[in-house]
Design a protein around this motif. Structure first.
Motif, PDB file in Angstrom:
ATOM      1  N   LYS A   1      90.994  39.025  40.938  1.00 57.19           N
ATOM      2  CA  LYS A   1      90.894  40.149  41.867  1.00 57.19           C
ATOM      3  C   LYS A   1      89.745  41.068  41.471  1.00 57.19           C
ATOM      4  CE  LYS A   1      94.599  39.404  44.398  1.00 57.19           C
ATOM      5  NZ  LYS A   1      94.538  39.066  45.787  1.00 57.19           N
ATOM      6  N   ILE A   2      89.218  41.781  42.443  1.00 61.76           N
ATOM      7  CA  ILE A   2      88.108  42.701  42.187  1.00 61.76           C
ATOM      8  C   ILE A   2      88.562  43.730  41.141  1.00 61.76           C
ATOM      9  CG2 ILE A   2      88.685  44.155  44.174  1.00 61.76           C
ATOM     10  CD1 ILE A   2      85.630  44.583  44.524  1.00 61.76           C
ATOM     11  N   PRO A   3      87.897  43.792  39.994  1.00 61.80           N
ATOM     12  CA  PRO A   3      88.380  44.627  38.889  1.00 61.80           C
ATOM     13  C   PRO A   3      87.869  46.070  38.976  1.00 61.80           C
ATOM     14  CG  PRO A   3      86.535  43.336  38.139  1.00 61.80           C
ATOM     15  CD  PRO A   3      86.778  42.958  39.583  1.00 61.80           C
ATOM     16  N   THR A   4      88.457  46.826  39.866  1.00 61.12           N
ATOM     17  CA  THR A   4      88.070  48.222  40.001  1.00 61.12           C
ATOM     18  C   THR A   4      89.251  49.019  40.524  1.00 61.12           C
ATOM     19  OG1 THR A   4      86.344  49.699  40.814  1.00 61.12           O
ATOM     20  CG2 THR A   4      87.168  48.038  42.360  1.00 61.12           C
ATOM     21  N   HIS A   5      89.101  50.307  40.531  1.00 66.16           N
ATOM     22  CA  HIS A   5      90.124  51.202  41.061  1.00 66.16           C
ATOM     23  C   HIS A   5      90.179  51.049  42.578  1.00 66.16           C
ATOM     24  CE1 HIS A   5      92.269  54.907  41.965  1.00 66.16           C
ATOM     25  NE2 HIS A   5      92.599  54.957  40.682  1.00 66.16           N
ATOM     26  N   ALA A   6      91.368  51.033  43.157  1.00 61.99           N
ATOM     27  CA  ALA A   6      91.521  50.841  44.600  1.00 61.99           C
ATOM     28  C   ALA A   6      90.753  51.885  45.404  1.00 61.99           C
ATOM     29  CB  ALA A   6      93.000  50.883  44.981  1.00 61.99           C
ATOM     30  N   ARG A   7      90.658  53.101  44.921  1.00 57.07           N
ATOM     31  CA  ARG A   7      89.974  54.154  45.678  1.00 57.07           C
ATOM     32  C   ARG A   7      88.479  53.892  45.803  1.00 57.07           C
ATOM     33  NH1 ARG A   7      90.656  59.565  43.748  1.00 57.07           N
ATOM     34  NH2 ARG A   7      89.192  59.847  45.413  1.00 57.07           N
ATOM     35  N   LEU A   8      87.917  53.041  44.937  1.00 56.72           N
ATOM     36  CA  LEU A   8      86.496  52.733  45.081  1.00 56.72           C
ATOM     37  C   LEU A   8      86.240  51.950  46.358  1.00 56.72           C
ATOM     38  CD1 LEU A   8      83.676  52.910  43.677  1.00 56.72           C
ATOM     39  CD2 LEU A   8      84.125  50.604  42.848  1.00 56.72           C
ATOM     40  N   VAL A   9      87.187  51.108  46.773  1.00 57.26           N
ATOM     41  CA  VAL A   9      86.953  50.206  47.902  1.00 57.26           C
ATOM     42  C   VAL A   9      87.848  50.461  49.113  1.00 57.26           C
ATOM     43  CG1 VAL A   9      85.993  48.362  46.491  1.00 57.26           C
ATOM     44  CG2 VAL A   9      88.459  48.461  46.856  1.00 57.26           C
ATOM     45  N   GLU A  10      88.846  51.318  48.992  1.00 57.72           N
ATOM     46  CA  GLU A  10      89.803  51.546  50.081  1.00 57.72           C
ATOM     47  C   GLU A  10      89.526  52.864  50.795  1.00 57.72           C
ATOM     48  OE1 GLU A  10      92.590  49.710  51.090  1.00 57.72           O
ATOM     49  OE2 GLU A  10      92.055  48.095  49.734  1.00 57.72           O
ATOM     50  N   PRO A  11      89.598  52.846  52.144  1.00 55.86           N
ATOM     51  CA  PRO A  11      89.514  54.109  52.875  1.00 55.86           C
ATOM     52  C   PRO A  11      90.740  54.965  52.537  1.00 55.86           C
ATOM     53  CG  PRO A  11      89.276  52.228  54.352  1.00 55.86           C
ATOM     54  CD  PRO A  11      89.686  51.702  53.009  1.00 55.86           C
ATOM     55  N   PRO A  12      90.683  56.242  52.633  1.00 51.92           N
ATOM     56  CA  PRO A  12      89.582  57.064  53.119  1.00 51.92           C
ATOM     57  C   PRO A  12      88.639  57.536  52.028  1.00 51.92           C
ATOM     58  CG  PRO A  12      91.497  58.448  52.862  1.00 51.92           C
ATOM     59  CD  PRO A  12      91.909  57.046  52.457  1.00 51.92           C
ATOM     60  N   ALA A  13      88.882  57.159  50.764  1.00 49.19           N
ATOM     61  CA  ALA A  13      88.079  57.700  49.665  1.00 49.19           C
ATOM     62  C   ALA A  13      86.725  57.029  49.511  1.00 49.19           C
ATOM     63  CB  ALA A  13      88.854  57.582  48.360  1.00 49.19           C
ATOM     64  N   THR A  14      86.515  55.885  50.114  1.00 47.67           N
ATOM     65  CA  THR A  14      85.270  55.153  49.938  1.00 47.67           C
ATOM     66  C   THR A  14      84.330  55.389  51.113  1.00 47.67           C
ATOM     67  OG1 THR A  14      84.365  53.006  49.311  1.00 47.67           O
ATOM     68  CG2 THR A  14      86.023  53.014  51.067  1.00 47.67           C
ATOM     69  N   THR A  15      83.152  54.810  51.006  1.00 44.38           N
ATOM     70  CA  THR A  15      82.192  54.810  52.107  1.00 44.38           C
ATOM     71  C   THR A  15      81.868  53.361  52.450  1.00 44.38           C
ATOM     72  OG1 THR A  15      80.241  54.786  50.668  1.00 44.38           O
ATOM     73  CG2 THR A  15      81.145  56.961  51.250  1.00 44.38           C
ATOM     74  N   GLN A  16      81.304  53.154  53.615  1.00 42.84           N
ATOM     75  CA  GLN A  16      80.934  51.788  53.973  1.00 42.84           C
ATOM     76  C   GLN A  16      79.833  51.263  53.052  1.00 42.84           C
ATOM     77  OE1 GLN A  16      79.393  50.902  57.932  1.00 42.84           O
ATOM     78  NE2 GLN A  16      80.457  48.950  57.839  1.00 42.84           N
ATOM     79  N   GLU A  17      78.973  52.151  52.583  1.00 45.35           N
ATOM     80  CA  GLU A  17      77.905  51.731  51.661  1.00 45.35           C
ATOM     81  C   GLU A  17      78.499  51.215  50.344  1.00 45.35           C
ATOM     82  OE1 GLU A  17      74.298  50.614  50.419  1.00 45.35           O
ATOM     83  OE2 GLU A  17      74.750  51.377  52.414  1.00 45.35           O
ATOM     84  N   ILE A  18      79.539  51.867  49.846  1.00 42.43           N
ATOM     85  CA  ILE A  18      80.191  51.396  48.619  1.00 42.43           C
ATOM     86  C   ILE A  18      80.864  50.054  48.881  1.00 42.43           C
ATOM     87  CG2 ILE A  18      82.113  51.814  47.037  1.00 42.43           C
ATOM     88  CD1 ILE A  18      81.384  54.770  47.099  1.00 42.43           C
ATOM     89  N   GLN A  19      81.546  49.917  50.011  1.00 43.68           N
ATOM     90  CA  GLN A  19      82.177  48.640  50.333  1.00 43.68           C
ATOM     91  C   GLN A  19      81.130  47.534  50.441  1.00 43.68           C
ATOM     92  OE1 GLN A  19      84.482  49.765  53.869  1.00 43.68           O
ATOM     93  NE2 GLN A  19      86.339  49.440  52.664  1.00 43.68           N
ATOM     94  N   ARG A  20      80.012  47.836  51.047  1.00 43.62           N
ATOM     95  CA  ARG A  20      78.910  46.870  51.184  1.00 43.62           C
ATOM     96  C   ARG A  20      78.413  46.449  49.799  1.00 43.62           C
ATOM     97  NH1 ARG A  20      75.196  49.960  54.468  1.00 43.62           N
ATOM     98  NH2 ARG A  20      76.789  49.680  56.033  1.00 43.62           N
ATOM     99  N   THR A  21      78.248  47.417  48.915  1.00 38.87           N
ATOM    100  CA  THR A  21      77.779  47.124  47.557  1.00 38.87           C
ATOM    101  C   THR A  21      78.798  46.261  46.810  1.00 38.87           C
ATOM    102  OG1 THR A  21      76.522  49.191  47.502  1.00 38.87           O
ATOM    103  CG2 THR A  21      77.027  48.166  45.382  1.00 38.87           C
ATOM    104  N   CYS A  22      80.077  46.572  46.953  1.00 38.05           N
ATOM    105  CA  CYS A  22      81.126  45.785  46.290  1.00 38.05           C
ATOM    106  C   CYS A  22      81.169  44.360  46.838  1.00 38.05           C
ATOM    107  CB  CYS A  22      82.479  46.467  46.439  1.00 38.05           C
ATOM    108  SG  CYS A  22      82.593  48.002  45.485  1.00 38.05           S
ATOM    109  N   ALA A  23      80.988  44.190  48.139  1.00 38.86           N
ATOM    110  CA  ALA A  23      80.950  42.841  48.721  1.00 38.86           C
ATOM    111  C   ALA A  23      79.770  42.057  48.172  1.00 38.86           C
ATOM    112  CB  ALA A  23      80.878  42.925  50.243  1.00 38.86           C
ATOM    113  N   ARG A  24      78.615  42.712  48.059  1.00 37.77           N
ATOM    114  CA  ARG A  24      77.439  42.043  47.499  1.00 37.77           C
ATOM    115  C   ARG A  24      77.701  41.619  46.053  1.00 37.77           C
ATOM    116  NH1 ARG A  24      74.164  43.448  43.991  1.00 37.77           N
ATOM    117  NH2 ARG A  24      74.576  45.669  44.137  1.00 37.77           N
TER     118      ARG A  24
END
Length: 187
Positions: free
Chosen positions: A55-78
């Protein structure tokens, strides 16, 4: 010091500020880079059965709305795609039949993972349309195109829409799973 970087600021007033996002993104990139030249051992994979995942090894708030941004999600997907590409490149020849993918799930991106399929039928069961329509291929869109993700050589994309109605035990689920990696049919 104020966090004025747009990539790490949530989009709506009243949301809690995402703390340490740049550090968390660097740690996530380091995790992906650790797969260069390092493929799980045959012993570790044998213990996994038909499927090995990370699983993606990070805190859920880094990738889950509403605390994240689409740019962060894009970076995590990359970064997940980079980890997948690194695993493909580091796979030893005797393990060439192991299928390497990563799965980006939306809207719940915290469920995203790196997936190694040791059984071809098990992989096909994850990515095939179901007769009841609960899993259907997304053919009209591309997450890579929408998010501007560059796919490394040999990395393919397949999107699935998942729609599972509520039953006595579980709530209704609506989402998308975007697989990247070795997806060509091997049958």
């Amino acid at each position: 010091m104020r966090n004025n970087t747009p990539i790490t600021r949530p989009g709506t007033r009243g949301e809690k500020k995402l703390r340490d996002a740049p550090r968390r993104l660097r740690a996530l990139q380091h995790w992906a880079d650790c797969f260069k030249g390092a493929f799980p051992s045959p012993h570790a994979l044998q213990a996994a059965g038909r499927y090995w995942n990370y699983k993606i090894p990070t805190h859920a708030r880094l990738v889950e709305p509403p605390a994240t941004t689409q740019e962060i999600q894009r970076t995590c997907a990359r970064i997940l795609i980079d980890a997948c590409a690194n695993l493909i490149q580091s796979r030893p020849a005797p393990q060439a039949d192991i299928r390497v993918t990563c799965c980006v799930t939306l809207p719940g991106m915290f469920s995203s993972e790196i997936c190694l399929y040791l059984d071809e039928a098990y992989f096909q069961g994850h990515v095939a349309d179901t007769p009841d329509g609960q899993v259907t291929a997304i053919t009209s869109r591309s997450l890579a195109a929408e998010w501007g993700l560059e796919l490394p050589m040999g990395i393919e994309e397949r999107g699935l829409r998942i729609s599972i109605p509520a039953d006595d035990d579980d709530d209704e689920f609506e989402g998308e799973c975007w697989y990247f990696g070795e997806l060509a049919d091997r049958r």
